[in-house]
Design a protein around this motif. Structure first.
Motif, PDB file in Angstrom:
ATOM      1  N   VAL A 175       0.680  -1.102  -0.010  1.00 44.78           N
ATOM      2  CA  VAL A 175      -0.139   0.009   0.049  1.00 44.78           C
ATOM      3  C   VAL A 175       1.038   1.061   0.119  1.00 44.78           C
ATOM      4  O   VAL A 175       1.856   1.274   0.642  1.00 44.78           O
ATOM      5  CB  VAL A 175      -0.811  -0.116   1.076  1.00 44.78           C
ATOM      6  CG1 VAL A 175      -1.757   1.140   1.414  1.00 44.78           C
ATOM      7  CG2 VAL A 175      -1.938  -1.354   1.285  1.00 44.78           C
ATOM      8  N   PRO A 176       0.573   2.331  -0.845  1.00 51.41           N
ATOM      9  CA  PRO A 176       1.296   3.263  -0.849  1.00 51.41           C
ATOM     10  C   PRO A 176       1.557   4.125   0.734  1.00 51.41           C
ATOM     11  O   PRO A 176       0.384   4.149   1.298  1.00 51.41           O
ATOM     12  CB  PRO A 176       0.824   4.196  -1.702  1.00 51.41           C
ATOM     13  CG  PRO A 176      -0.135   3.479  -2.635  1.00 51.41           C
ATOM     14  CD  PRO A 176      -0.612   2.387  -1.719  1.00 51.41           C
ATOM     15  N   ARG A 177       2.529   4.691   0.845  1.00 51.14           N
ATOM     16  CA  ARG A 177       2.796   5.300   2.258  1.00 51.14           C
ATOM     17  C   ARG A 177       1.834   6.253   2.221  1.00 51.14           C
ATOM     18  O   ARG A 177       1.252   6.976   3.525  1.00 51.14           O
ATOM     19  CB  ARG A 177       4.353   5.801   2.428  1.00 51.14           C
ATOM     20  CG  ARG A 177       5.189   4.692   2.256  1.00 51.14           C
ATOM     21  CD  ARG A 177       6.606   5.530   2.221  1.00 51.14           C
ATOM     22  NE  ARG A 177       6.573   6.600   2.966  1.00 51.14           N
ATOM     23  CZ  ARG A 177       7.411   6.707   3.931  1.00 51.14           C
ATOM     24  NH1 ARG A 177       7.673   5.526   4.828  1.00 51.14           N
ATOM     25  NH2 ARG A 177       7.509   7.895   4.623  1.00 51.14           N
ATOM     26  N   ASP A 178       1.426   7.250   1.279  1.00 54.17           N
ATOM     27  CA  ASP A 178       0.588   8.109   1.111  1.00 54.17           C
ATOM     28  C   ASP A 178      -0.615   8.175   1.700  1.00 54.17           C
ATOM     29  O   ASP A 178      -1.642   8.999   2.150  1.00 54.17           O
ATOM     30  CB  ASP A 178       0.449   9.137  -0.018  1.00 54.17           C
ATOM     31  CG  ASP A 178       1.744   9.689  -0.473  1.00 54.17           C
ATOM     32  OD1 ASP A 178       2.479  10.011   0.721  1.00 54.17           O
ATOM     33  OD2 ASP A 178       1.858  10.155  -1.544  1.00 54.17           O
ATOM     34  N   ARG A 181      -0.385   8.741   5.732  1.00 49.72           N
ATOM     35  CA  ARG A 181       0.707   9.599   5.746  1.00 49.72           C
ATOM     36  C   ARG A 181       0.838   9.986   7.277  1.00 49.72           C
ATOM     37  O   ARG A 181       1.856   9.919   7.745  1.00 49.72           O
ATOM     38  CB  ARG A 181       0.530  10.739   5.003  1.00 49.72           C
ATOM     39  CG  ARG A 181       1.427  11.917   5.057  1.00 49.72           C
ATOM     40  CD  ARG A 181       1.205  13.112   4.059  1.00 49.72           C
ATOM     41  NE  ARG A 181       1.342  12.954   2.588  1.00 49.72           N
ATOM     42  CZ  ARG A 181       2.573  12.634   2.252  1.00 49.72           C
ATOM     43  NH1 ARG A 181       3.572  13.076   2.676  1.00 49.72           N
ATOM     44  NH2 ARG A 181       2.538  12.508   0.836  1.00 49.72           N
ATOM     45  N   GLN A 307      10.201  -7.318  -1.672  1.00 48.79           N
ATOM     46  CA  GLN A 307      10.377  -6.060  -0.967  1.00 48.79           C
ATOM     47  C   GLN A 307      11.248  -6.156   0.155  1.00 48.79           C
ATOM     48  O   GLN A 307      11.346  -7.441   0.811  1.00 48.79           O
ATOM     49  CB  GLN A 307       9.131  -5.376  -0.583  1.00 48.79           C
ATOM     50  CG  GLN A 307       9.252  -4.086  -0.314  1.00 48.79           C
ATOM     51  CD  GLN A 307       9.748  -3.221  -1.241  1.00 48.79           C
ATOM     52  OE1 GLN A 307      10.795  -2.771  -1.424  1.00 48.79           O
ATOM     53  NE2 GLN A 307       8.860  -2.459  -2.258  1.00 48.79           N
TER      54      GLN A 307
END
Length: 364
Positions: A175-178, A181, A307
């Motif tokens: 999942v994107p860090r943003d 956030r 990852q």
């Protein structure tokens, strides 16, 4: 014809022998109030109103008590059975396993799952009666068990949550860090304090000495954990020993701290240890890994995508995907240490979170 004298005479005759009213002559409209005042009150048969009211009150009280007892028994049985099903399905796993206590390959006991789904549906109906069905479309479909990851269209075969599949959530291994956030930045800003806390509770992890206070037995060879929150329950003694980490957890906005899917703590993987493919219990959560000590040779493969962690940085993982964790380094490299926190998936709405917190409450 009626004549006035005849009418008066008839009235006088009619009044003879009536005691004090006799001999008063003719009666007009002006005499009506006095006549009514002298009339004796009507005699009415007594009715046992107090007795009837008491009996009705006792009957209503007995019915209310019976209804409350029935609701209590029904709720207690549902919660106990749901708790057993949750444990069988892998809800209460710790942070070390990277995916909870789900079995390798991932989906838990197939015999328990239909029974658990029925209990989840009943708990959800209780919630809806207390509050509302508004915004519960996805949760309702999830509680009914469809479309599930085994047969639903468009669902990846490598995503197999063991207990709860919430449909229509964006599916990606990382999942994107943003997406989180605030919580990511807070945890990364607390990295020095959390690392100090780990140093205060760490030991040699040799396995030749008894486990220190607060550390859980290894879930797999070379895999240790110390949990501050386990299955949505705070572990007070461990939180007191790790004030920096506890303070960071208290500041998070999306921490699943009131849900049996929620865990938080230190995960230690010794050199040579490996956790084969497994899946977490639900896709409604995202696991945040904060790297504390990352030696060479450590790897994380989620949904076929490799990852690696980085010290002082967070990695957001959807652990409902099939994933593998390994430490391929040498003994001299030391253990891999990460601080793991279970967060809500960013696309789970507030009303859905509230309902799932009720259905999977930690007191089950």
């Amino acid at each position: 014809m009626w004549k006035g004298d005849n009418l008066v005479g008839n009235q006088g005759a009619a009044m003879e022998g009536t005691g004090e009213l006799a001999g008063q002559g003719s009666l007009g409209l002006a005499d009506a109030p006095g006549f009514l005042a002298r009339a004796p009150p009507p005699i009415m048969a007594p009715w046992p109103l107090p007795l009837a009211s008491s009996a009705l009150t006792l009957l209503l009280g007995a019915l209310t008590s019976l209804f409350l007892w029935y609701c209590y028994r029904l709720g207690s049985q549902d919660m106990q059975a749901l708790g057993a099903g949750s444990r069988a399905g892998g809800v209460s796993g710790g942070a070390c396993s990277e995916a909870g206590r789900s079995s390798p390959g991932g989906t838990g006991d197939r015999g328990e799952r239909p029974r658990t789904e029925g209990l989840v549906s009943r708990r959800l109906r209780v919630y809806a009666r207390r509050y509302s069905w508004a915004g519960m479309g996805r949760v309702r479909r999830a509680a009914q068990g469809g479309p599930g990851p085994e047969g639903g269209p468009g669902v990846l075969g490598i995503q197999r949550p063991g207990l709860l599949f919430l449909p229509d959530l964006p599916s990606a291994p990382f999942v994107p860090r943003d997406a989180q956030r605030h919580d990511v930045e807070l945890l990364e800003g607390s990295f020095p304090a959390i690392l100090r806390d780990f140093g205060a509770v760490s030991w040699d992890f040799s396995g030749t000495t008894p486990l220190p206070r607060g550390w859980s037995p290894p879930l797999a060879p070379g895999c240790y954990q110390l949990l501050l929150y386990q299955a949505g329950r705070c572990q007070p003694s461990n939180c007191r020993r790790c004030p920096g980490a506890y303070r960071a957890l208290r500041g998070l906005r999306s921490f699943m701290n009131a849900n049996t899917f929620g865990n938080a703590g230190f995960s230690v993987l010794l050199p040579g240890a490996r956790l084969e493919g497994r899946c977490g219990p639900t896709n409604a959560r995202v696991r945040c890994h904060l790297g504390l000590k990352i030696p060479p040779g450590c790897e994380l493969v989620v949904g076929g995508e490799p990852q690696c962690w980085a010290e002082g940085h967070c990695l957001l993982v959807d652990d409902s995907f099939l994933h593998t964790v390994a430490h391929n380094g040498s003994p001299e490299d030391g253990p891999r240490v990460v601080f793991i926190v279970d967060l809500w998936h960013p696309n789970v709405a507030g009303a859905e979170r509230q309902a799932l917190d009720f259905v999977f409450a930690p007191d089950l």
